[in-house]
Design a protein around this motif. Sequence first.
Motif, PDB file in Angstrom:
ATOM      1  N   VAL A 115     -38.371  76.189  17.594  1.00 25.15           N
ATOM      2  CA  VAL A 115     -38.505  77.237  16.590  1.00 25.15           C
ATOM      3  C   VAL A 115     -39.947  77.746  16.563  1.00 25.15           C
ATOM      4  O   VAL A 115     -40.212  78.948  16.515  1.00 25.15           O
ATOM      5  N   GLY A 116     -40.902  76.814  16.610  1.00 24.07           N
ATOM      6  CA  GLY A 116     -42.308  77.200  16.618  1.00 24.07           C
ATOM      7  C   GLY A 116     -42.673  78.009  17.854  1.00 24.07           C
ATOM      8  O   GLY A 116     -43.384  79.015  17.771  1.00 24.07           O
ATOM      9  N   GLY A 122     -44.258  82.032  18.707  1.00 28.16           N
ATOM     10  CA  GLY A 122     -45.549  82.149  19.361  1.00 28.16           C
ATOM     11  C   GLY A 122     -46.526  81.044  19.018  1.00 28.16           C
ATOM     12  O   GLY A 122     -47.727  81.152  19.308  1.00 28.16           O
ATOM     13  N   LEU A 123     -46.040  79.948  18.426  1.00 23.62           N
ATOM     14  CA  LEU A 123     -46.902  78.830  18.047  1.00 23.62           C
ATOM     15  C   LEU A 123     -46.967  77.802  19.163  1.00 23.62           C
ATOM     16  O   LEU A 123     -45.981  77.581  19.873  1.00 23.62           O
ATOM     17  N   LYS A 128     -51.589  72.705  20.239  1.00 24.16           N
ATOM     18  CA  LYS A 128     -52.859  73.248  19.764  1.00 24.16           C
ATOM     19  C   LYS A 128     -53.024  73.031  18.266  1.00 24.16           C
ATOM     20  O   LYS A 128     -54.117  72.722  17.787  1.00 24.16           O
ATOM     21  N   ASN A 129     -51.937  73.197  17.521  1.00 25.75           N
ATOM     22  CA  ASN A 129     -52.013  72.936  16.079  1.00 25.75           C
ATOM     23  C   ASN A 129     -52.354  71.486  15.800  1.00 25.75           C
ATOM     24  O   ASN A 129     -53.140  71.172  14.893  1.00 25.75           O
ATOM     25  N   SER A 172     -50.214  74.841   8.778  1.00 21.30           N
ATOM     26  CA  SER A 172     -49.912  76.200   9.239  1.00 21.30           C
ATOM     27  C   SER A 172     -48.641  76.226  10.083  1.00 21.30           C
ATOM     28  O   SER A 172     -47.823  77.152   9.971  1.00 21.30           O
ATOM     29  N   TYR A 173     -48.480  75.215  10.933  1.00 23.50           N
ATOM     30  CA  TYR A 173     -47.298  75.158  11.793  1.00 23.50           C
ATOM     31  C   TYR A 173     -46.031  75.015  10.945  1.00 23.50           C
ATOM     32  O   TYR A 173     -45.063  75.785  11.104  1.00 23.50           O
TER      33      TYR A 173
END
Length: 452
Positions: free
Chosen positions: A406-407, A411-412, A416-417, A425-426
């Motif tokens: 889903v992330g 575009g997540l 990196k998160n 944020s994620y």
Amino acid sequence: MVKNIPINSPYLKNIPIAPAIVSILQSAFGRVEPCSAVQNAVKVSDDSMNILGHHVPIQKNGRLMVLGLGKAAQTMAIGLKSALPERICAGAVITKHSLKELEMQLLPEILSYEGDHPVPTEKSVSAARCAIRRIGKLTSEDILISLISGGGSALAVLPRPGITLAEYQVMTKLLLGCGASVQEINAIRKQVDLIKGGELLNTFSPASAISLILSDVVGDPLDVIASGPTVFSGQTRQDARNVIAKYHLQSKIPASIRLLLESEPEKGREKADEQRDGRYILNVLVGNSSIAADAVKETAQNYGFRAQVVSTTLQGEAREVGARLGKELKDEVQGKNRKSCRIFGGETTVTIHGNGKGGRNQELVLSAAQEIAGIEGGCILSIATDGEDGPTDAAGAIADGKTAMVGAGMGLDLRKNLENNDAYSYFDAVGGLVKTGPSGTNVNDLVVLFTY
């Protein structure tokens, strides 16, 4: 006083067992509800109290005074006021979120003050001073009843002479960001604060002192919870120096704190069992993560899960623990071990490498989400039982095998998160945050692995 804590997470709509999860979590919150815990612990007669089997005499002219420290202070105080009707003379509680409804129930005897957490502010100093002033000078006939819960270390602070609040704040931020455990952080706090490490007993000497404690620390060490304000500690300034050296903070800790820790401690900081002067001193535990974990197990079993409390001493770096638990969940699913519920209690830590937003529970689940990507029929959730995971408005997070996908579709980059300590944020984007609001209790974290 028991009420259902709201369990809000948009991602739950993707989880087939969402109703069970909500009910299971609410049962855990309900079982460690502080008001009931205190009510059940305290019984009173004309001239004595019974505190979980301990007989405490009440002197004819003695006063019962109350001091609450921690995120559960108000609800604990309401339980005590109910258990001791018309017996409390005066008192004060210091908490993070003072609710007007609870303030009114505690008046006129008990006043409510707010401090800040996890980094103390002027509010924390002012609250400590106001509470001490409210209670005033006590006599040997008086009894101070302290209500201690997690968060008390930051919510009420009195830096030792020569240490400014700004320096105390720098110290706190360094310790929170380096990955130190709460035991290690509090070993230093006890040395630099006038109301920690048993010093509160000296503040209100010669009164007797009873403390009812709600544990948010793995293993329930009474001298660590809220930095043990009513428990004299065997920890020394050498122990504090060892923590600073372990995390290479010698050049970063403010000079005033470093100089204090390098000096010899003043005389008179004795252990409680060595110098009671006829005072009655009692510290008792009224709630902990084991009680919450057992509630999860029982309710999960009622929903047909094969439930097991694996551990209530979960510790370690959050992302490492999350990766390990994610692999375990993946193995469970791939082994077709359906309808299982594995429960952990404890508290992990986060070493900050980035500048993102999040908390230990969110980081744990984000790390696990990386490991369970692609699986079907399993999920992991981790929450702070006080309803606040780190400096965020979320209690924690939930993830399943589709969370990473889903992330990615948004575009997540999960990795990196994670590297940026930006779990909030994620999960905010994918809907995986779990929000309860301040729960009024605080007994560590709960991590639960489900297969279905």
